[in-house]
Design an enzyme around this catalytic site. Structure first.
Site, PDB file in Angstrom:
ATOM      1  N   SER A 284     -34.804 -20.078 -40.359  1.00 20.97           N
ATOM      2  CA  SER A 284     -34.290 -20.586 -39.093  1.00 20.97           C
ATOM      3  C   SER A 284     -33.598 -19.517 -38.258  1.00 20.97           C
ATOM      4  O   SER A 284     -32.872 -18.661 -38.765  1.00 20.97           O
ATOM      5  CB  SER A 284     -33.298 -21.718 -39.350  1.00 20.97           C
ATOM      6  OG  SER A 284     -32.620 -22.062 -38.165  1.00 20.97           O
ATOM      7  N   ARG A 330     -36.417 -14.495 -28.891  1.00 18.70           N
ATOM      8  CA  ARG A 330     -37.329 -14.208 -29.997  1.00 18.70           C
ATOM      9  C   ARG A 330     -38.293 -13.072 -29.693  1.00 18.70           C
ATOM     10  O   ARG A 330     -38.586 -12.252 -30.565  1.00 18.70           O
ATOM     11  CB  ARG A 330     -38.102 -15.480 -30.348  1.00 18.70           C
ATOM     12  CG  ARG A 330     -37.211 -16.546 -30.936  1.00 18.70           C
ATOM     13  CD  ARG A 330     -37.930 -17.861 -31.136  1.00 18.70           C
ATOM     14  NE  ARG A 330     -37.046 -18.820 -31.788  1.00 18.70           N
ATOM     15  CZ  ARG A 330     -37.387 -20.070 -32.049  1.00 18.70           C
ATOM     16  NH1 ARG A 330     -38.583 -20.519 -31.707  1.00 18.70           N
ATOM     17  NH2 ARG A 330     -36.530 -20.882 -32.649  1.00 18.70           N
TER      18      ARG A 330
END
Length: 637
Positions: A284, A330
C-alpha cells in the site's frame, strides 16, 4: 462521430447541482418498467446495482467471480479520499479538486474532477452509515493519513483492508436488493458482446463459465463496471481474472476508447522474483507515510541494509522533493526508483529494487503503533518474501497497477454508444495521466452511489426505447459472432499455451511501452505485437471443450483481446508527442528529467474509434479547457 462531453455551463461549483435539477426524472411508479444490466460487482458495479434497485429499477447484475464480494476492489489497501478536513489542515473540496487535476498532470476534465471532490464527503457518510470500520483518532473522529500528491491528511482507511471493507458495504447493500427481488444476480458469467440496436445499447451476450452455455439478456440500458486493463502487461498488481474484454468488445461495437496509453506504474510493489511469476503484489502507498525510501549512495553496494551507515544512504525522494518527500505522486516516485536502479544503486539479487525502511518510524512511535496501522501489510510482505519488515527494510519496485485510460464517457458517464454507461476504472474520466493514491475507491463509489442514479434516469426519461426481447435478430447476430470466435480458438490446436503468449506480450509491453517510452521502441513493440498476434491465431493451444468449465478457453479469449488492445495502446502512445503523468516519452523531458507537457498541441483527450479489423483506428479529439486552474509545470519540491 462528434464527441460531445455535455459539460454544463456556469460556475464550476454549481455545475453538478444545476445539472441534476435540469435532468429529466423517471417517476417512482415508472422506474419498475425499466430493466438495467450492470456488468461487474466491484465498488462501482456493486454500488450502482444497489442504488438503482433501491430506486425501483429492475436490475440484472453479472460478475466473473463466484461471488460479488470477490471483485477486485477487495484488493485495494490504503484508503479513500474525502475533503472532510477533520485534521484541520486547510483541506477543502477545492483543494481536493486541485490536487487531483494537478496529480493527473492537467489531462482530466475540470467539471468531472470537481464533481468527484464534491461528492467525496457524501461517500464517507454513506459508508459510515453502512458500518464500515474506519480507523478513528483519540477523540473518536474518523482518522486520516497522507497519500502521495497531497500535503494534507484526507485519506480514510481501515488498516490495510480499506477496499475489502468498502466492498463488503456495497455487497451488503447489493444483497439486500437481491433479497428484495429487485436485483437478479448472475455470478460466473463473462460478458462477450454488447448488443446495439438502433444505435442504443440494449443488452449483452455472456458465457456461463461453469456450463459453457451462451446466454442473452435484454435491457433498456447497460452499465459496464469491469475494471482496468493492467494485465495487458501480464505482470501487474491486478487479479488474474482482470481483463479488457468487456471494454474492448464495446469498443468494437462503437464505443470510443480514450487515452489507453495512460497506464499507471505503482512505486511500492514487491519486486519480481522469478521468470514464471504470474502476478505482482502491491504494498500500500500508505506505507510511504512512515517508511523512508532509500538506496546506497555507492553503485554496486551489496552490503546488508543495516550495515550501511546513514552517511552512505541516499534518501533520494526526500533530497530531491523536500516539500513532498516520500509522498510524491506515483509516477514521479516510480521514475525516480527506476533512475536509481539504472544508475546501479538498486538492491536485492536482481538490482531492481529500492528500500522502504521503517526503522525511524518504529524508533519514533514504537512497534505497537506501526503494527496497528500496517500490521496486516507487514504480515503479507513477510509471508511472500520470508523477511521481517520490522527488522529489515522492505524491498520495493514499480509495477503496473491502474488504468487511467478507458472507454470515453461524457459528463453523464455515457459512452459514445447511447445507453451504454461506463463507471469506475473502466472509464477514463477523472484521473488524467496519473491517478492520485486513494482516489480509485472514491471514483468507483462516487459513480455508483451519487452520479449514475441521476444521469441514467435522465437518459431513460428522455429517450424513445423500442420494446425488444432477447429474441431480436441483433442478439442472434452477436451470439453467432461469439460462437465463431470460440470455435476458431478451439480449432487451432497449436503448440504454445495461452499463458506463454500472454507472458511474451507482457515482456514486449514492459520493454517498449513501460515506465519510459521512445518512438523507436514503440514502433518496434507494435511490430512485435503484430507478429505475436499472427502466431497466436496459428499456433495457440486451447484444450478442452466450450460446453463446460474451461479456463484455458476463458484466458484465450482475453489474451486475444489483449493482443489487439496492446496495439491500440501503442498507437495512442505514439500519437501523444509529449510526456505527462504515466506517459513518459524520453524525447520530452525537462533538464531535471521530469515529464514535459505540450499544452499547445496535446491538451486534449485522445479518443479512438474502431474502424474494422486490420484498419487504423479513427482518432477523435476532445479539447480540455482549464478555466479554473492554471496550467503549470508540476512541481513537488
Amino acid at each position: 462521430m462528434q464527441l460531445d462531453a455535455k459539460i454544463p455551463g456556469g460556475p464550476l461549483a454549481g455545475k453538478w447541482d444545476r445539472y441534476r435539477f435540469e435532468l429529466k426524472l423517471v417517476s417512482p411508479a415508472n422506474k419498475r418498467k425499466f430493466k438495467i444490466i450492470v456488468v461487474g460487482t466491484g465498488l462501482a458495479g456493486g454500488s450502482a446495482s444497489a442504488s438503482l434497485a433501491e430506486l425501483g429499477y429492475n436490475v440484472k447484475t453479472f460478475c466473473i467471480q463466484d461471488s460479488p464480494r470477490r471483485a477486485h476492489s477487495i484488493a485495494a489497501q490504503g484508503g479513500i479520499n474525502a475533503a472532510k478536513n477533520y485534521t484541520n489542515e486547510g483541506d477543502s473540496i477545492w483543494r481536493l479538486f486541485y490536487d487531483t487535476v494537478k496529480g493527473g498532470d492537467f489531462r482530466a476534465r475540470e467539471a468531472n474532477v470537481y464533481r468527484l471532490a464534491q461528492v467525496s464527503n457524501n461517500i464517507i457518510d454513506q459508508c459510515v452509515a453502512q458500518g464500515i470500520p474506519f480507523a478513528r483518532d483519540y477523540g473518536g473522529l474518523l482518522a486520516n493519513r497522507s497519500f502521495g500528491g497531497s500535503q494534507v491528511q484526507r485519506t480514510f482507511y481501515a488498516r490495510g483492508q480499506t477496499g475489502q471493507q468498502l466492498l463488503l458495504g456495497a455487497y451488503s447493500a447489493l444483497m439486500r436488493q437481491v433479497g428484495a427481488g429487485k436485483v437478479e444476480m448472475f455470478p460466473r458469467r463473462e460478458m462477450l458482446d454488447i448488443v446495439v440496436i438502433n444505435g442504443q445499447a440494449r443488452g449483452i451476450v455472456v458465457r456461463n463459465l461453469i456450463t459453457g452455455k451462451i446466454e442473452t439478456h435484454a435491457s433498456d440500458a447497460v452499465v459496464l463496471c469491469t475494471g482496468g486493463y493492467g494485465n495487458v502487461f501480464f505482470l501487474s498488481t491486478n487479479a488474474m481474472s482482470s481483463n479488457v474484454t468487456a471494454a474492448f468488445r464495446a469498443y468494437k461495437k462503437g464505443a470510443c476508447f480514450a487515452n489507453p496509453c495512460f497506464t499507471q506504474i505503482h512505486p511500492t510493489c514487491i519486486p519480481v522474483h522469478g521468470s514464471y511469476q504470474s502476478k505482482l503484489t502491491l504494498m500500500s502507498e500508505s506505507l510511504r507515510n512512515d517508511g523512508r525510501v532509500w538506496v546506497p549512495k555507492n553503485p554496486g553496494d551489496k552490503r546488508f541494509p543495516r550495515q550501511i551507515p546513514e552517511s552512505e544512504r541516499d534518501y533520494y525522494l526526500e533530497n530531491k522533493y523536500p516539500s513532498f518527500g516520500n509522498l510524491v505522486p506515483r509516477d514521479v516516485a516510480s521514475r525516480n526508483s527506476k533512475e536509481q536502479c539504472d544508475m546501479g544503486k538498486g538492491v536485492g539479487e536482481t538490482g531492481l529494487a529500492v528500500y522502504l525502511d521503517f526503522e525511524d518510524a518504529i524508533k519514533r512511535h514504537g512497534r505497537d503503533v506501526i503494527e496497528k496501522k500496517y500490521g496486516n501489510l507487514f504480515q503479507m510482505y513477510e509471508k511472500i518474501t520470508a523477511q521481517n519488515p520490522y527488522e529489515t527494510p522492505m524491498m520495493i519496485y514499480p509495477a503496473v497497477h491502474y488504468a487511467m485510460g478507458g472507454l470515453w464517457v461524457d459528463y453523464n458517464l455515457m459512452s459514445s454508444i447511447d445507453g451504454l454507461f461506463v463507471l469506475g476504472e473502466a472509464n477514463f474520466s477523472d484521473h488524467g495521466a496519473n491517478r492520485l493514491g486513494a482516489s480509485a475507491l472514491m471514483q468507483g463509489l462516487a459513480d455508483g452511489y451519487f452520479v449514475l442514479p441521476y444521469t441514467i434516469g435522465g437518459y431513460l426519461a428522455g429517450t424513445s426505447l423500442e420494446k425488444i426481447t432477447a429474441g431480436h435478430p441483433a442478439f442472434r447476430e452477436s451470439v453467432e459472432i461469439v460462437n465463431n470466435s470460440i470455435e476458431k480458438l478451439l480449432s487451432i490446436n497449436g503448440k504454445r499455451t495461452v499463458d506463454d503468449f500472454h507472458r511474451q506480450l507482457g515482456h514486449i509491453m514492459w520493454d517498449y511501452c513501460g515506465m519510459s517510452r521512445n518512438d523507436e521502441g514503440l514502433k518496434k513493440g507494435r511490430k512485435l505485437i503484430q507478429q505475436l498476434g499472427e502466431e497466436f491465431w496459428e499456433n495457440v493451444l486451447v484444450p478442452g471443450s466450450d460446453k463446460d468449465f474451461n479456463q484455458s478457453l476463458e484466458r484465450a479469449g482475453r489474451v486475444a483481446d489483449f493482443l489487439e488492445f496492446a496495439e491500440l495502446l501503442i498507437i495512442d502512445a505514439l500519437a501523444r508527442k509529449e510526456s505527462c503523468g504515466a506517459h513518459f516519452n524520453e524525447a520530452y523531458q525537462t533538464k531535471e528529467n521530469e515529464a514535459m507537457r505540450d499544452d499547445k498541441n496535446f491538451c486534449h483527450v485522445s479518443a479512438w474509434e474502431f474502424a474494422g479489423k486490420n484498419k487504423e483506428p479513427v482518432f477523435h479529439k476532445e479539447e480540455l479547457k482549464f478555466e479554473n486552474v492554471e496550467l503549470s509545470q508540476r512541481s513537488y519540491k
